[in-house]
Design a protein around this motif. Structure first.
Motif, short mmCIF file in Angstrom:
data_model
loop_
_atom_site.label_atom_id
_atom_site.label_comp_id
_atom_site.label_asym_id
_atom_site.label_seq_id
_atom_site.Cartn_x
_atom_site.Cartn_y
_atom_site.Cartn_z
N LYS A 10 -2.75 -12.86 -10.84
CA LYS A 10 -2.23 -14.20 -11.10
C LYS A 10 -1.36 -14.66 -9.95
O LYS A 10 -0.89 -13.88 -9.14
CB LYS A 10 -1.42 -14.21 -12.40
CG LYS A 10 -0.12 -13.41 -12.34
CD LYS A 10 0.69 -13.58 -13.63
CE LYS A 10 1.98 -12.76 -13.57
NZ LYS A 10 2.74 -12.78 -14.81
N TYR A 24 0.49 -5.82 -0.46
CA TYR A 24 -0.80 -6.06 -1.09
C TYR A 24 -1.30 -7.47 -0.76
O TYR A 24 -2.47 -7.69 -0.51
CB TYR A 24 -0.68 -5.94 -2.61
CG TYR A 24 -0.52 -4.52 -3.12
CD1 TYR A 24 -1.29 -3.48 -2.61
CD2 TYR A 24 0.40 -4.24 -4.13
CE1 TYR A 24 -1.16 -2.19 -3.10
CE2 TYR A 24 0.53 -2.94 -4.62
CZ TYR A 24 -0.25 -1.93 -4.10
OH TYR A 24 -0.12 -0.65 -4.59
N ASP A 35 -4.04 -6.89 -8.92
CA ASP A 35 -4.41 -6.16 -10.13
C ASP A 35 -4.54 -4.68 -9.80
O ASP A 35 -5.62 -4.19 -9.53
CB ASP A 35 -5.72 -6.70 -10.69
CG ASP A 35 -6.05 -6.11 -12.05
OD1 ASP A 35 -5.26 -5.29 -12.55
OD2 ASP A 35 -7.09 -6.48 -12.60
N ALA A 36 -3.41 -4.02 -9.76
CA ALA A 36 -3.43 -2.58 -9.48
C ALA A 36 -2.34 -1.93 -10.32
O ALA A 36 -1.35 -2.58 -10.67
CB ALA A 36 -3.18 -2.32 -8.00
N SER A 37 -2.54 -0.66 -10.60
CA SER A 37 -1.63 0.07 -11.46
C SER A 37 -0.20 0.02 -10.92
O SER A 37 0.04 0.35 -9.78
CB SER A 37 -2.11 1.52 -11.54
OG SER A 37 -1.22 2.27 -12.29
N GLU A 38 0.71 -0.42 -11.76
CA GLU A 38 2.15 -0.45 -11.46
C GLU A 38 2.51 -1.37 -10.29
O GLU A 38 3.61 -1.29 -9.75
CB GLU A 38 2.70 0.95 -11.19
CG GLU A 38 2.64 1.85 -12.41
CD GLU A 38 3.36 3.19 -12.19
OE1 GLU A 38 4.35 3.41 -12.88
OE2 GLU A 38 2.96 3.97 -11.34
N ILE A 91 0.85 -1.19 0.00
CA ILE A 91 0.00 0.00 0.00
C ILE A 91 0.89 1.24 0.00
O ILE A 91 1.89 1.30 0.71
CB ILE A 91 -0.94 -0.04 1.22
CG1 ILE A 91 -1.93 -1.22 1.07
CG2 ILE A 91 -1.70 1.28 1.37
CD1 ILE A 91 -2.77 -1.48 2.29
N ALA A 92 0.49 2.21 -0.80
CA ALA A 92 1.33 3.38 -1.07
C ALA A 92 1.88 4.03 0.19
O ALA A 92 1.19 4.17 1.19
CB ALA A 92 0.51 4.40 -1.86
N VAL A 121 -11.15 -11.85 -6.55
CA VAL A 121 -10.83 -11.67 -5.14
C VAL A 121 -10.72 -13.05 -4.53
O VAL A 121 -11.52 -13.95 -4.83
CB VAL A 121 -11.94 -10.84 -4.46
CG1 VAL A 121 -11.70 -10.73 -2.96
CG2 VAL A 121 -12.02 -9.45 -5.08
N ASN A 144 -4.60 -7.83 1.14
CA ASN A 144 -4.85 -6.73 2.07
C ASN A 144 -5.54 -5.54 1.42
O ASN A 144 -5.78 -4.54 2.07
CB ASN A 144 -3.53 -6.30 2.71
CG ASN A 144 -2.97 -7.41 3.57
OD1 ASN A 144 -3.72 -8.06 4.29
ND2 ASN A 144 -1.69 -7.66 3.47
N ILE A 145 -5.80 -5.64 0.15
CA ILE A 145 -6.66 -4.65 -0.50
C ILE A 145 -7.71 -5.41 -1.30
O ILE A 145 -7.55 -6.61 -1.55
CB ILE A 145 -5.89 -3.64 -1.37
CG1 ILE A 145 -5.30 -4.31 -2.61
CG2 ILE A 145 -4.79 -2.96 -0.58
CD1 ILE A 145 -4.77 -3.30 -3.61
N ILE A 146 -8.75 -4.71 -1.69
CA ILE A 146 -9.90 -5.40 -2.26
C ILE A 146 -9.78 -5.70 -3.74
O ILE A 146 -10.64 -6.32 -4.32
CB ILE A 146 -11.19 -4.58 -2.03
CG1 ILE A 146 -11.03 -3.19 -2.63
CG2 ILE A 146 -11.54 -4.53 -0.57
CD1 ILE A 146 -12.33 -2.42 -2.72
N SER A 147 -8.69 -5.26 -4.37
CA SER A 147 -8.54 -5.51 -5.80
C SER A 147 -8.46 -7.00 -6.08
O SER A 147 -8.16 -7.80 -5.20
CB SER A 147 -7.25 -4.85 -6.30
OG SER A 147 -7.27 -3.48 -5.99
N ASN A 148 -8.67 -7.34 -7.34
CA ASN A 148 -8.51 -8.73 -7.74
C ASN A 148 -7.05 -9.16 -7.61
O ASN A 148 -6.13 -8.36 -7.79
CB ASN A 148 -8.91 -8.91 -9.21
CG ASN A 148 -10.41 -8.84 -9.40
OD1 ASN A 148 -11.17 -8.91 -8.43
ND2 ASN A 148 -10.83 -8.71 -10.64
#
Lengths: 446, 628, 227
Positions: C149, C118, C211-214, C96-97, C176, C142-146
């Protein structure tokens, strides 16, 4: 760069005096003088005896527009906000959804009719009875309360009709909130403001505080408080859509509203990408300084994602936002909304249901996303917003709406009851009250 | 911070010099002054010729260190841009894309400064209005071309739209425009060119050259907008929109590509070269001829860069570097372009058209096994070293020298080893075996001058199993010296415009899908295909890969479609080892083994590489691209 | 070419004679760890195309960022920095950022980052079973994104990971995940015999990508197995 920083710092110091202890670290950079000697001003202490809502934590509250008027009500504002610039008749309207009028005691015949020829009716929030009904629904479905929207440009002295309208709606709402023990707060919307209008905000706030005794724990025991102060919300700072006021303007206003004795807590409505200062957000570090001066932030999420890309978009945003706010001791309130539709407002059929509701799945996805990510409260956009089709209140189903000439009205999914989104929002409130057993799977209505 | 100092100095130099007014005020006696040059129409022609020469055309003299590099030291080791894509490997180098590769900044702004000077002077020239109009069009074409080359490398760049009067260094600094503004300027300049240029064919830009440029540039921009989210970047340059295009802009750019391509198609001025071959062999020869001498195909060539003077910067080096080792004719470093098995796999087969036809070597049909030769595997035996390619697309035969095929009337021997009668294989080792009265050599012949594959000797033999043919001159023996090749290069050709059109239509879902499918299949028909394939994203991209291979398009296709980082994620290229199977004696039989290209390491593309770094930001004050 | 060389040489000479440029060579350094804020374990990283630490040296405007690479075990070290105040931020990570912070780098400075990865790979086990390398593990996101892989990666080098592998088995999830589900990934040894040679030692590592940017992959520590 250094001179700029110092300049800003001086302004901040001058305006907010010593209340901004967080700026002290900046002094090391600016190399400026540490400011005048600090005279301790006593923070104001409010009597919260009998207050029902002393924190936004664990609450699920909605936004309440209350901006409609009906032809024939006492506001004399015709079909205000129902009508579009072309008027209010079949083929021309500003709203996409149609309220379910079954329970309203006071209603007005509209220029629209149903397929069977029956006339379609509408309500006016200028009427006490209608607002009362809305608050009764909040209680019935377990929604904690609402924030009353006040567009600064609508309540300026130069707009007495608007001011009169919104004061009447606020009076109706305060009365109903007390009656049904629902939380209520005031939210100023800066859309359309100029720098000069900030003074109007402060003036209006002082007036309604006095007129309605907003801080009086006996007169308004459900007025929402946070960090031991009544909560005031200012929506619309940091957006990069070329507004005619600046972050610095809002910062000065916030400083003055709080004052050295910290009269109020402030919730700021900020753009979705406030933390990373990109996309919808002005790339200015001043926004973060302003946020650190506030108590709560509520980022505007409407239109930033849909059901398909919610997880990918919101995953890192929520987690990063919540972490940032925890580090900076700011309360974080994510926004959720049931869907979006503004085909009539935009006169563009392609944007009917542009963000589909998906039987409440979209709303619940956001509720679960916020909860699982660690959010403690929610802001639901909105209770009664049918112009942009985000309303959760009772509205007609798609197959029940009136005819609309060459256009149409959209509605709640045919297989759902007209109160479905009130019910689902109530379920979200239960979850945020930590009662009941909920998960990412949308609850099934018994 | 240290590194940056050097850039600062280099960028600073012009500023420092420009402040030395006294030195510059001296008029040299051995040089022409601008007014003298432009007062003579011949002078204008000379000036314009120089601008054309500076165009960043990505031809035989394009290399990771720049364009026109043969004008200086031409020795680049035979490294071609194709070698950082999946088209080819070098015989020895395994380099990938470095930070300093493929940049074009100082040269770009030099060209822009000079073309701006031209644009300023046009109204003052003593020529007729038609001639002026043509010069306006050509200048706009050159400027569009220059900014296109900058935009695809750097994103948004400073737009210098007129000559900058010398003043303080600060006044010369122009901030970067957004990437969108930059692309829009490119397309706008194309429009100026289109409006002013005539239709006469020749070596100078005409209306259709400008349309072709617009078609290419608009497709590039559209792809960035559509696929940018495949490789998101962050940073100041992104926030300020100096790099990146909103997805919503894709539709407009695709539409621009469709309209520009359509204008070329509808003009009737161009067509495919020899569109109806009798058979694949004829198609292969036609395709080869198209590149050996573009001047034989005026119907297809839209814009040709000529090479005419051997031994100068108007000659190039493809023949010395890339002719197979057997035909080096005394040149010590041939054979360096090795088309990959990955590319060879991509070509269709006439047996099963409409899809890539990976080379099947074993009876189980598995093509993903790169574990090498095993005596237990059931290899398919072929009668010749190239029978395995028998039904592959004619363009493979026109692009690569396949094992055992004739080139300059010489059988080119590419063999990696043999399988002894006992089943033991000897691969990529120089060896021989005598069985009965016959001696067999691992590399297919006894001496290093007699074969062209797999021996690491001199780095002259292919290590992928394929040698190179496209663009090479079959008529003349190699001349062992620098810049001796005079093959011309088609910078724009009709087939690319057709493929741009097909891609824009299929990606945008707009335009004339019937026409798009037709032109896609017209190109295939020219390659002796007899059945049509439907218009799909995959078919269009495969067709681009095979039709435009080695024309230095693949690199930018991977960039603009944001596929580089997924295509090159720990990626190895592959080789096809032809082995003589001595178990089959007395019959002569060959088997083939799919392996990873020997002596190579996998390569990984870093997303920041989608943009080059901006040089000299310490001085020019520009916002740097992400992650540099 | 020659001319350019001469210019560069001349300029280099001219400026190297200047006093101003006679700076000390970089003598300061920065090292530290990425620590999981909840488990206090190191957060495993990729050496290629992995998390980076962006440094912006103060006193330059504009300033070119410097990027430090993080080692696979989640530690980092650079001993060739100029002593100065920097704005430091880990970027493009697998957690997490983290906000930028100002930090004064001097010789031997250390700076640890407490982060929330993540994904945590839990109960990871990698064993050789017959002709297969079998990995089993659970995923805690730890985050809700998919989760995009999961993969099992093999390399002769201990810095094995998704961008640095000789063999791999990957599975696209794009969903998820359930924290209680056990995932199994296998690498078949005979069908990778060219790169995973019997008798040799290789490193195997389990990774998962959000699945999150970068975003970068999260990993369990690599395991060494002789096959």
């Amino acid at each position: 760069m250094i001179t700029k920083k110092t300049g800003i710092l001086v302004v901040i110091l001058a305006l907010i005096g010593f209340s901004c202890s967080k700026s002290d670290t900046d002094n090391a950079n600016g190399g400026g003088d540490p400011g005048p000697p600090q005279i301790p001003v006593k923070e104001i202490v409010y009597d919260e005896t009998g207050c029902l809502y002393t924190s936004y934590n664990n609450l699920v509250m909605a936004g309440y527009q209350g901006w409609f008027a009906a032809q024939g009500d006492d506001s004399n504002r015709s079909w205000y906000h129902y009508r579009n610039d072309c008027g209010f008749q079949p083929g021309c309207a500003a709203v996409d959804f149609w309220p379910d009028m079954a329970e309203y005691s006071k209603k007005y015949i509209s220029p629209f009719s149903f397929a069977n020829g029956n006339a379609a009716y509408l309500y006016s929030p200028y009427d006490e009875e209608s607002v009362d009904l809305h608050f009764k629904w909040m209680k019935d479905y377990g929604i904690d309360g609402v924030f009353m929207q006040r567009f600064v440009v609508e309540v300026k002295d130069s707009n007495p009709a608007g001011k009169g309208h919104f004061n009447k709606v606020l009076a109706n709402a305060l009365k109903a909130a007390k009656k049904y023990s629902r939380a209520i707060g005031v939210m100023y919307d800066l859309s359309g403001c100029t720098s000069q209008d900030m003074a109007a905000l402060e003036k209006d706030w002082a007036e309604i505080q006095a007129e309605f005794r907003l801080f009086d724990n006996v007169a308004n025991p459900t007025y929402i408080r946070h960090n031991k102060k009544p909560l005031l919300t200012i929506w619309g700072t940091g957006f990069n859509d070329n507004r005619k006021y600046s972050i610095a303007d809002v910062q000065q206003t916030v400083s003055r509203l709080k004052g050295p004795e910290k009269k109020v807590s402030i919730m700021l409505g900020v753009p979705y990408y406030w933390r990373t200062l990109n996309n919808d957000t002005e790339n200015s570090p001043l926004l973060h300084a302003l946020i650190k001066q506030a108590d709560i932030i509520m980022p505007w999420a409407v239109g930033r994602y849909n059901a398909d890309n919610y997880n990918q978009t919101a995953g890192t945003v929520l987690a990063g936002d919540i972490q940032w706010c925890a580090n900076n001791n700011i309360t974080y309130v994510p926004l959720v909304f049931p869907g979006f539709s503004w085909g009539n407002l935009k006169k563009d059929p392609s944007v009917y249901n542009s963000i589909p509701r998906g039987q409440g799945n979209f709303l619940w996805k956001q509720v679960a996303g916020a909860k699982i990510s660690g959010a403690k409260s929610l802001y639901v956009a909105m209770f009664d917003e049918i112009d942009e089709g985000t309303a959760i209140f009772k509205a007609l189903r798609e197959n029940e709406v009136p005819l609309n000439g060459s256009g149409k009205f959209t509605g709640i999914e045919n297989n759902l009851q007209s109160d479905y989104y009130l019910w689902l929002t109530g379920q979200a409130a239960n979850w945020f009250h930590n009662t009941g057993n909920y998960s990412a799977v949308k609850p099934i209505r018994p | 911070m240290k590194n940056q100092k050097i850039f600062i100095l280099m960028v600073l130099m012009p500023f420092l010099l420009s402040s030395c007014q006294k030195v510059l005020d001296l008029k040299p006696t051995d040089k022409l002054q601008p007014e003298q040059l432009f007062s003579d129409p011949e002078g204008v022609k000379v000036y314009m010729a120089n601008l054309y020469y500076q165009l960043p055309i990505e031809d035989f003299t394009f290399f990771r260190q720049g364009v026109n590099f043969n004008g200086g030291d031409p020795n680049n080791g035979g490294f071609a841009p194709a070698m950082v894509t999946d088209e080819a490997m070098h015989t020895e180098f395994g380099d990938f894309i470095g930070n300093d590769d493929f940049k074009w900044w100082e040269q770009g702004y030099k060209l822009i400064r000079e073309v701006n000077l031209m644009i300023d002077v046009i109204p003052t020239l003593a020529i007729n209005e038609a001639e002026k109009k043509a010069l306006i069009g050509e200048s706009a074409f050159i400027r569009a071309y220059a900014y296109f080359s900058l935009a695809k490398r750097y994103g948004g760049v400073p737009l210098i739209k007129g000559s900058q009067p010398y003043g303080s260094p600060e006044s010369l600094k122009v901030p970067r425009s957004t990437e969108k503004e930059t692309w829009d300027f490119v397309l706008q300049e194309c429009d100026v060119a289109i409006e002013n240029l005539g239709t006469e064919k020749g070596r100078r830009a005409n209306k259709f050259t400008a349309y072709a440029l617009k078609s290419r540039a608009a497709l590039h921009a559209a792809s960035l907008a559509k696929f940018g989210s495949r490789a998101p970047l962050t940073g100041d340059a992104v926030t300020k929109k100096l790099v990146g295009l909103d997805a919503a802009t894709a539709a407009g750019y695709y539409d621009a590509c469709i309209k520009a391509s359509q204008a070329v198609i509808a003009s009737g001025q161009y067509s495919l070269f020899r569109p109806n071959p009798a058979n694949p062999a004829e198609a292969a020869e036609n395709y080869r001829l198209l590149f050996e001498n573009p001047n034989s195909a005026p119907e297809e060539a839209i814009f040709v860069k000529g090479y005419a003077l051997p031994g100068t910067s108007l000659g190039h080096n493809y023949d010395i570097w890339y002719q197979p080792a057997q035909l080096a004719n005394g040149w010590p470093h041939p054979g360096r372009m090795n088309p990959t098995l990955d590319l060879v796999d991509t070509y269709e087969s006439y047996d099963a058209p409409g899809k890539s036809a990976p080379i099947v070597t074993t009876s189980d049909g598995i093509t993903g096994d790169y574990n090498g030769y095993s005596p237990t595997k059931n290899y398919i035996r072929y009668d010749s070293p190239n029978a395995i390619f028998a039904n592959k697309d004619a363009r493979l035969w026109g692009t690569a020298v396949l094992p055992g095929t004739l080139w300059k009337n010489t059988p080119i021997i590419i063999q990696a080893g043999y399988v002894k009668p006992n089943g033991e294989a000897v691969i990529r080792v120089k060896d021989q075996i005598t069985i009965g009265n016959n001696t067999f050599h691992t590399y297919g012949a006894a001496s290093v001058t007699q074969y062209s594959g797999f021996d690491t000797y001199g780095g002259n033999n292919t290590r992928t199993g394929f040698s190179f043919k496209k663009f090479l001159n079959q008529q003349k023996p190699v001349v062992a010296g620098w810049n001796q090749s005079t093959t011309d290069f088609m910078e724009f050709r009709y087939a690319e415009v057709l493929l741009n059109y097909a891609e824009a239509v299929v990606e945008s879902g707009t335009g004339d899908a019937v026409l798009a499918a037709k032109v896609l299949n017209d190109i295939r028909k020219r390659a002796a295909h007899t059945t049509n394939e439907p218009l799909t994203v995959e078919n269009v991209q495969r067709e681009r890969r095979v039709e435009l291979s080695f024309e230095n398009k693949r690199f930018w296709d991977l960039i603009r479609r944001r596929e580089f980082h997924t295509e090159f994620n720990n990626r190895s290229m592959h080789t096809l080892l032809p082995l003589q199977d001595l178990r089959a004696l007395p019959a002569t039989k060959y088997i083939f083994v799919r392996v990873v290209v020997p002596n190579t390491n996998p390569r990984t593309f870093e997303p920041k590489t989608y943009y080059r770094y901006i040089p000299g930001i310490g001085t020019n004050g520009l916002v740097q691209n992400p992650q540099y | 070419m020659k001319k350019i060389h001469i210019y560069i040489l001349a300029v280099t000479l001219a400026f190297s004679a200047c006093k101003l440029d006679n700076l000390e060579k970089p003598a300061a350094g920065l090292s530290g760890k990425f620590i999981d804020a909840q488990t206090n374990e190191l957060v495993q990283q990729d050496i290629i195309r992995g998390t980076q630490i962006e440094l912006k040296e103060h006193g330059y405007d504009p300033v070119s960022s410097q990027f430090l690479v993080v080692k696979t075990d989640g530690t980092y070290e650079n001993s060739m920095l100029f002593a100065n105040t920097y704005t430091i931020q880990p970027v493009r990570g697998n957690f997490i950022a983290v906000e930028p912070q100002e930090f004064k780098i001097s010789p031997g400075s250390t700076l640890d980052f407490k982060v929330v990865p993540y994904i945590r790979i839990r109960e990871a086990s990698i064993t050789k079973t017959g002709n297969k390398i079998v990995a089993t593990f659970k995923i805690q996101q730890n985050i809700i994104s998919n989760v995009k892989k999961i993969g099992l990666y093999a390399h002769v080098d201990s810095r094995v990971g998704e961008p640095m592998r000789q063999a791999a088995t990957e599975r696209e999830l794009n969903a998820v995940t359930d924290a209680n589900q056990v995932y199994t990934l296998e690498i078949d040894l005979p069908s990778n015999s060219a790169v995973l040679k019997p008798g040799n030692q290789y490193y195997f590592r389990i990774g998962a990508l959000i699945d999150a940017s970068e975003a970068k992959l999260n990993y369990a520590p690599a395991v060494r197995i002789t096959i």
